[in-house]
Write a protein that holds these residues in place. Structure first.
Motif, PDB file in Angstrom:
ATOM      1  N   ASP A 182      18.165 -50.886  30.086  1.00 36.53           N
ATOM      2  CA  ASP A 182      18.180 -50.192  28.730  1.00 36.53           C
ATOM      3  C   ASP A 182      18.231 -50.998  27.878  1.00 36.53           C
ATOM      4  O   ASP A 182      17.406 -51.237  26.699  1.00 36.53           O
ATOM      5  CB  ASP A 182      18.726 -49.009  28.867  1.00 36.53           C
ATOM      6  N   GLY A 183      19.388 -51.403  27.281  1.00 40.13           N
ATOM      7  CA  GLY A 183      19.858 -52.428  26.127  1.00 40.13           C
ATOM      8  C   GLY A 183      18.936 -53.484  26.125  1.00 40.13           C
ATOM      9  O   GLY A 183      18.611 -54.181  25.200  1.00 40.13           O
ATOM     10  N   ALA A 184      18.500 -54.176  27.330  1.00 39.31           N
ATOM     11  CA  ALA A 184      18.100 -55.375  27.243  1.00 39.31           C
ATOM     12  C   ALA A 184      16.578 -55.275  26.648  1.00 39.31           C
ATOM     13  O   ALA A 184      15.841 -56.223  26.340  1.00 39.31           O
ATOM     14  CB  ALA A 184      17.668 -55.841  28.700  1.00 39.31           C
ATOM     15  N   LEU A 185      16.132 -54.099  26.543  1.00 42.49           N
ATOM     16  CA  LEU A 185      14.643 -53.769  25.999  1.00 42.49           C
ATOM     17  C   LEU A 185      14.600 -53.286  24.645  1.00 42.49           C
ATOM     18  O   LEU A 185      13.472 -53.020  24.060  1.00 42.49           O
ATOM     19  CB  LEU A 185      14.015 -52.570  27.088  1.00 42.49           C
ATOM     20  N   ARG A 186      15.838 -53.159  23.995  1.00 39.64           N
ATOM     21  CA  ARG A 186      15.789 -52.965  22.655  1.00 39.64           C
ATOM     22  C   ARG A 186      16.931 -53.806  21.857  1.00 39.64           C
ATOM     23  O   ARG A 186      17.433 -53.338  20.829  1.00 39.64           O
ATOM     24  CB  ARG A 186      15.847 -51.353  22.457  1.00 39.64           C
ATOM     25  N   ILE A 187      16.915 -55.029  22.018  1.00 34.85           N
ATOM     26  CA  ILE A 187      17.735 -56.179  21.369  1.00 34.85           C
ATOM     27  C   ILE A 187      17.096 -56.146  20.072  1.00 34.85           C
ATOM     28  O   ILE A 187      15.730 -56.588  20.137  1.00 34.85           O
ATOM     29  CB  ILE A 187      17.917 -57.297  22.232  1.00 34.85           C
ATOM     30  N   GLY A 188      17.633 -55.824  19.049  1.00 32.97           N
ATOM     31  CA  GLY A 188      16.978 -55.796  17.685  1.00 32.97           C
ATOM     32  C   GLY A 188      16.460 -57.082  17.079  1.00 32.97           C
ATOM     33  O   GLY A 188      15.463 -57.080  16.206  1.00 32.97           O
TER      34      GLY A 188
END
Ligand code: FAD
Ligand code: NAI
Length: 483
Positions: A182-188
């Protein structure tokens, strides 16, 4: 009074939503319950695959590949790019749009097929008079299931509640610095240093995305063998390409203590020689596999049997221990793949209708969407050797394929394995351009129990990458024409 349905599907991922549509096509009155919420708290049908899996990862793989081409490969074609820039926020927003298009597509399909959708968490309440009562708890904006909204009653129940990312002990996901898929797909913003634990499918795909965008990527893998489930000739070729691109892959490691703070993560690890090491990174993606998800399903209320790993126990027809309760996809045994979940969903709907739904586990293709892509179907050379099966192998390198040369992408090969006596194709393994598309022909061939000679005698368009498949088939009989 509870609403009654012929079929209630719990979970709206590829297993669940496809089961619901097929059951509706077969004339049943169908409900599908799914609890996934979008950023605004609204429904987001499609499960892990659509929201935090297949679709967003492929969107980012595509965007990052464009960037990589512009930065490193356009010049080979005589195309000059000056002032190349990167807008990560826009890239992520595009990915979110692609996800939303897929979410909306399923809403449309449900309307078209008259599947009744309930947004919320579905839990077993009771089994009585040949029906199962399922409570739908409304999703609240906090992410917790809220007060009971309504109870549905179904003659058949299909459980398709999917899977969750597995965390390392002592290092829970915070989705800020220790990230699941999940987080890997939304690193800003592109991290300077990115670490990944596990060089499986997610490790390689997400590691590739952020490496292409400029991160220094290190992957720590516990096993001594790279991609142990993949044909090792193919895995070695892929490993060579990834290392050349700049992915640092450490095999045979033992991960120790993980310390995280606001600024990053420090991972203590031991290398294959037993030497103590430390990896300091800005972000850490943990991709060490996934576990079946039955959170909130309340299987115990009706006595639905789980195995020791928490997966729902099913037979080869996806029947659970309870009459008329079925389970499909990641929540049961077998590969955790969207198309496997879909095939099971269709087969279950057809079995409910008294038909003979069937899933052929021997011909489920696998694809890793890296560059080069890796795709395979059937058995590896290692598996055939272990089984003592006499086989013939044929390989053909993309280096000798005209279309691959024109593309400027000649990495890799097609490898075909066939029975030594009957010539039946037993496995096809591809590393190289568009392996994901090339494998489809091989799946069809294996479904029809084709021989290598069948493929060798079929006219393939020129110039096309598929000629490499034909040539690999010719190579099985040691008679390639172009190599
Ligand atoms: P899921 O897609 O997980 O759907 C389950 C749904 O059920 C979810 O919406 C969940 O919210 C809902 N749910 C759970 N419990 C309840 C409840 N009690 N009540 C109501 N709703 C509930 N596979 C491929 O084939 N190709 C790929 O390229 C690919 N890429 C991937 C990339 C990543 C990063 C990840 C993580 C996975 C990827 N996969 C890929 C795997 C694929 O996503 C899964 O195999 C697939 O989503 C499984 O489908 P499913 O329907 O079983 O479960
Ligand atoms: P994975 O099973 O593909 O890979 C996990 C890797 O982590 C393995 O190589 C394993 O040896 C390693 N590992 C496990 N524990 C470890 C530890 N403690 N320390 C170091 N290494 C460790 O799982 P992944 O990548 O998390 O993906 C989950 C599943 O999602 C995949 O198996 C696949 O089914 C699905 N998926 C499919 C994709 C596709 O079809 N293209 C893309 C992404 C995911």
């Amino acid at each position: 009074m509870s609403k009654q349905f012929d079929v209630i599907v719990i979970g709206g991922g590829p297993g669940g939503y496809i089961a619901a549509i097929r059951a509706a096509q077969l004339g049943f009155n169908v409900a599908c319950i799914d609890e996934w919420k979008n950023a605004k708290g609204g429904p987001a049908l499609g499960g892990t695959c659509t929201n935090t899996g297949c679709i967003p990862s492929k969107a980012l793989l595509q965007s990052s590949e464009h960037y990589d081409h512009a930065a490193h490969h356009f010049a080979d074609h005589g195309i000059e790019v000056k002032g190349l820039g990167l807008d990560v926020a826009k890239m992520l927003a595009r990915k979110d749009t692609v996800v939303k298009q897929n979410n909306d597509g399923i809403v449309y399909l449900f309307k078209k097929n008259k599947v009744t959708f309930f947004h919320g968490r579905g839990s077993f309440v009771a089994a009585k008079d040949g029906f199962y009562d399922i409570q739908v708890a409304a999703s609240t904006s906090s992410g917790q299931a809220g007060a009971a909204e309504e109870t549905l009653s179904g003659k058949h129940v299909v459980v398709a509640t999917g899977s969750n990312a597995r965390a390392l002990p002592g290092a829970p996901f915070d989705e800020e610095v220790i990230l699941s898929n999940d987080g890997a797909l939304r690193i800003g913003a592109v991290p300077k240093k990115l670490g990944l634990i596990g060089s499986g499918v997610i490790g390689l795909e997400m590691g590739s995305v952020w490496r292409r965008l400029g991160a220094e990527v290190t992957i720590l893998e516990g096993l001594p063998t790279f991609l142990g489930a993949v044909d090792q000739q193919i895995a070695k070729e892929a490993h060579k390409a990834f290392v050349k691109q700049g992915l640092k892959i450490e095999l045979g490691v033992k991960v120790g203590e993980i310390k995280s703070g606001k600024k990053g993560v420090s991972v203590a690890w031991t290398n294959a020689k037993g030497e103590a090491q430390t990896l300091d990174v800005d972000k850490l993606i943990v991709s060490i596999g996934r576990t079946a998800n039955t959170i909130g399903l309340a299987p115990e209320t009706v006595g639905l049997k789980l195995d020791e790993r928490g997966a729902i126990v099913v037979d080869e027809e996806c029947k659970t221990n309870l009459p008329n309760v079925w389970a499909v996809g990641d929540v049961v045994r077998g590969p955790m793949l969207a198309h496997k979940a879909e095939e099971e969903g269709v087969a279950v709907a057809e079995r409910i209708a008294g038909q003979h739904g069937h899933v052929n586990f021997n011909t489920i293709p696998w694809v890793i969407y890296t560059n080069p892509e890796i795709a395979w179907v059937g058995q590896t050379e290692e598996q055939l050797k272990a089984a003592g099966r006499a086989y013939k192998a044929g390989t053909f390198p993309f280096m000798a394929n005209g279309r691959a040369r024109a593309l400027g992408d000649t990495t890799g090969m097609v490898k075909m394995l066939a029975d030594a006596a009957s010539d039946e194709i037993l496995g096809v393994h591809i590393v190289g351009p568009f392996a994901s598309e090339l494998i489809a022909e091989c799946v069809v061939a294996m479904e029809f129990r084709a021989s290598a000679e069948d493929i060798a005698r079929i006219c393939h368009a020129h110039p096309s990458l598929s000629e490499a498949t034909k040539e690999a088939a010719l190579a099985v009989d040691k008679r390639t024409l172009n190599f």
